[in-house]
Scaffold this active site. Sequence first.
Site, PDB file in Angstrom:
ATOM      1  N   TRP A   1       0.818  -1.367  -0.130  1.00  0.00           N
ATOM      2  CA  TRP A   1       0.169  -0.363   0.015  1.00  0.00           C
ATOM      3  C   TRP A   1       0.806   1.321  -0.357  1.00  0.00           C
ATOM      4  O   TRP A   1       1.797   1.512   0.527  1.00  0.00           O
ATOM      5  CB  TRP A   1      -0.842  -0.026   1.111  1.00  0.00           C
ATOM      6  CG  TRP A   1      -2.358   1.217   0.893  1.00  0.00           C
ATOM      7  CD1 TRP A   1      -2.088   2.237   1.206  1.00  0.00           C
ATOM      8  CD2 TRP A   1      -3.046   0.645   0.900  1.00  0.00           C
ATOM      9  NE1 TRP A   1      -2.922   2.852   0.826  1.00  0.00           N
ATOM     10  CE2 TRP A   1      -4.222   1.869   0.674  1.00  0.00           C
ATOM     11  CE3 TRP A   1      -4.261  -0.609   0.104  1.00  0.00           C
ATOM     12  CZ2 TRP A   1      -5.504   1.998   0.170  1.00  0.00           C
ATOM     13  CZ3 TRP A   1      -5.598  -0.383   0.114  1.00  0.00           C
ATOM     14  CH2 TRP A   1      -5.873   0.683   0.350  1.00  0.00           C
TER      15      TRP A   1
ATOM     16  N   HIS B   1      -0.187  -5.890   6.547  1.00  0.00           N
ATOM     17  CA  HIS B   1      -1.136  -6.351   5.699  1.00  0.00           C
ATOM     18  C   HIS B   1      -0.388  -6.571   4.309  1.00  0.00           C
ATOM     19  O   HIS B   1      -0.893  -6.082   3.280  1.00  0.00           O
ATOM     20  CB  HIS B   1      -2.217  -4.777   4.615  1.00  0.00           C
ATOM     21  CG  HIS B   1      -2.815  -4.548   6.394  1.00  0.00           C
ATOM     22  ND1 HIS B   1      -4.307  -4.600   6.347  1.00  0.00           N
ATOM     23  CD2 HIS B   1      -3.133  -4.218   7.513  1.00  0.00           C
ATOM     24  CE1 HIS B   1      -5.143  -4.540   7.177  1.00  0.00           C
ATOM     25  NE2 HIS B   1      -3.782  -3.821   8.128  1.00  0.00           N
TER      26      HIS B   1
ATOM     27  N   HIS C   1      -3.226 -11.567   3.766  1.00  0.00           N
ATOM     28  CA  HIS C   1      -3.394 -11.509   4.692  1.00  0.00           C
ATOM     29  C   HIS C   1      -4.636 -11.187   5.151  1.00  0.00           C
ATOM     30  O   HIS C   1      -6.069 -11.207   4.105  1.00  0.00           O
ATOM     31  CB  HIS C   1      -2.509 -10.130   4.764  1.00  0.00           C
ATOM     32  CG  HIS C   1      -3.757  -8.757   4.463  1.00  0.00           C
ATOM     33  ND1 HIS C   1      -3.352  -8.527   3.109  1.00  0.00           N
ATOM     34  CD2 HIS C   1      -4.164  -8.150   4.935  1.00  0.00           C
ATOM     35  CE1 HIS C   1      -4.564  -7.020   2.990  1.00  0.00           C
ATOM     36  NE2 HIS C   1      -5.199  -7.215   4.490  1.00  0.00           N
TER      37      HIS C   1
ATOM     38  N   ASP D   1      -7.578  -9.142   6.979  1.00  0.00           N
ATOM     39  CA  ASP D   1      -8.082  -8.328   8.855  1.00  0.00           C
ATOM     40  C   ASP D   1      -8.388  -8.806   9.974  1.00  0.00           C
ATOM     41  O   ASP D   1      -9.074  -9.198   9.714  1.00  0.00           O
ATOM     42  CB  ASP D   1      -8.721  -6.970   7.870  1.00  0.00           C
ATOM     43  CG  ASP D   1      -7.994  -6.269   6.608  1.00  0.00           C
ATOM     44  OD1 ASP D   1      -9.449  -5.211   6.050  1.00  0.00           O
ATOM     45  OD2 ASP D   1      -7.207  -5.838   6.106  1.00  0.00           O
TER      46      ASP D   1
ATOM     47  N   HIS E   1      -9.291  -3.282  12.580  1.00  0.00           N
ATOM     48  CA  HIS E   1      -8.415  -2.817  11.137  1.00  0.00           C
ATOM     49  C   HIS E   1      -9.685  -1.530  11.070  1.00  0.00           C
ATOM     50  O   HIS E   1      -9.156  -0.293  10.029  1.00  0.00           O
ATOM     51  CB  HIS E   1      -8.382  -3.441  10.314  1.00  0.00           C
ATOM     52  CG  HIS E   1      -7.504  -3.156   8.738  1.00  0.00           C
ATOM     53  ND1 HIS E   1      -6.321  -2.095   8.797  1.00  0.00           N
ATOM     54  CD2 HIS E   1      -8.147  -2.729   7.883  1.00  0.00           C
ATOM     55  CE1 HIS E   1      -6.486  -1.760   7.686  1.00  0.00           C
ATOM     56  NE2 HIS E   1      -7.118  -2.610   7.489  1.00  0.00           N
TER      57      HIS E   1
ATOM     58  N   HIS F   1     -15.983  -2.653   4.325  1.00  0.00           N
ATOM     59  CA  HIS F   1     -15.009  -3.057   5.508  1.00  0.00           C
ATOM     60  C   HIS F   1     -16.774  -2.830   6.265  1.00  0.00           C
ATOM     61  O   HIS F   1     -16.839  -3.932   7.276  1.00  0.00           O
ATOM     62  CB  HIS F   1     -13.979  -2.054   6.005  1.00  0.00           C
ATOM     63  CG  HIS F   1     -13.356  -2.781   4.942  1.00  0.00           C
ATOM     64  ND1 HIS F   1     -12.420  -2.339   3.638  1.00  0.00           N
ATOM     65  CD2 HIS F   1     -11.997  -3.792   5.171  1.00  0.00           C
ATOM     66  CE1 HIS F   1     -11.109  -2.793   3.303  1.00  0.00           C
ATOM     67  NE2 HIS F   1     -10.900  -3.638   4.253  1.00  0.00           N
TER      68      HIS F   1
ATOM     69  N   GLU G   1      -7.550 -10.781   2.234  1.00  0.00           N
ATOM     70  CA  GLU G   1      -7.089 -10.549   1.014  1.00  0.00           C
ATOM     71  C   GLU G   1      -6.198 -10.428   0.314  1.00  0.00           C
ATOM     72  O   GLU G   1      -4.357 -10.924   0.783  1.00  0.00           O
ATOM     73  CB  GLU G   1      -7.090  -8.739   1.189  1.00  0.00           C
ATOM     74  CG  GLU G   1      -8.166  -7.835   2.093  1.00  0.00           C
ATOM     75  CD  GLU G   1      -8.307  -6.911   2.752  1.00  0.00           C
ATOM     76  OE1 GLU G   1      -7.256  -6.295   3.339  1.00  0.00           O
ATOM     77  OE2 GLU G   1      -9.339  -5.774   2.341  1.00  0.00           O
TER      78      GLU G   1
HETATM   79  N1  LIG Z   1      -1.385  -1.275   3.865  1.00  0.00           N
HETATM   80  C1  LIG Z   1      -2.049   0.345   4.515  1.00  0.00           C
HETATM   81  C2  LIG Z   1      -2.116   0.971   5.193  1.00  0.00           C
HETATM   82  C3  LIG Z   1      -3.392   2.082   5.132  1.00  0.00           C
HETATM   83  C4  LIG Z   1      -4.045   2.177   4.387  1.00  0.00           C
HETATM   84  C5  LIG Z   1      -4.434   0.898   4.155  1.00  0.00           C
HETATM   85  C6  LIG Z   1      -4.063  -0.296   3.781  1.00  0.00           C
HETATM   86  C7  LIG Z   1      -3.723  -1.636   3.319  1.00  0.00           C
HETATM   87  O1  LIG Z   1      -3.662  -2.862   2.888  1.00  0.00           O
HETATM   88  C8  LIG Z   1      -6.112  -1.873   2.588  1.00  0.00           C
HETATM   89  C9  LIG Z   1      -6.053  -2.682   4.066  1.00  0.00           C
HETATM   90  N2  LIG Z   1      -5.657  -4.293   3.367  1.00  0.00           N
HETATM   91  C10 LIG Z   1      -7.603  -3.112   3.817  1.00  0.00           C
HETATM   92  O2  LIG Z   1      -8.250  -3.494   3.016  1.00  0.00           O
HETATM   93  O3  LIG Z   1      -8.502  -1.578   4.820  1.00  0.00           O
HETATM   94 ZN   LIG Z   2      -9.386  -4.815   3.977  1.00  0.00          ZN
HETATM   95 ZN   LIG Z   3      -5.635  -5.623   4.908  1.00  0.00          ZN
END
Ligand SMILES: Nc1ccccc1C(=O)C[C@H](N)C(=O)O
Ligand SMILES: [Zn+2]
Ligand SMILES: [Zn+2]
Length: 209
Positions: A19, A49, A53, A55, A59, A159, A171
Amino acid sequence: MSKKMWDISPTLHPGLPVWPGDTPYQSETTWEIANGCPVKVSKISMSSHTGAHCDAPSHYGVNAKAIDEVALDAYIGACRVIDLQGTRVVQPEQLTAHLNQIPARVLLRTYTTTPQQWDDQFPCISAAAIHLLAEHGVQLIGIDSPSLDPQDSKTLDAHHAVEKHGMAILEGIVLDEISAGDYELIALPLKFAGLDASPVRAILRSLIA
Ligand SMILES: Nc1ccccc1C(=O)C[C@H](N)C(=O)O
Ligand SMILES: [Zn+2]
Ligand SMILES: [Zn+2]
């Protein structure tokens, strides 16, 4: 005769897309097998993440469960892979044909080939689609993209739909070699105290030997 197995986890390596702004995957050697030292030991640094992975509810939910507190049954058992290659936002009408005797876990294939570089337009799923799956008893939603919601989402509608139904999330899986159908999913999170997510080694196994 053993059951056929498919690895649906990306390899974790330096340069693995993460990300934007998040912690890149890094590793270093703490000890080497040399000079009387009998072992090799490494140190890894990565986002919770990273890659495939799960969540945790914490989160996206306030005062919600951390990854070491979640029940594990959602992460192991019968699942259905639904092939939606080319879809950018999964909508309920794309799922209705696949709901007959649907298992408690659903994995969505949106990519033909999972990109090697970061895709800021990665596919995601609508809240309405999450609600439809929940109404049919689905307890885990998995997707081959980095998130259920769009990268720029601030409302995280998918979410929060998951949160409403107490569903689990998987995810970052890789479904490039996986055909639509029913399988056994195994994707157990590590027991990180208080964390918001955990990388997993996600695999599928055939339901019959
Ligand atoms: N690494 C991050 C950093 C900041 C915001 C979101 C993420 C994500 O990886 C998205 C997460 N997998 C999600 O589905 O919200
Ligand atoms: Zn997520
Ligand atoms: Zn995630």
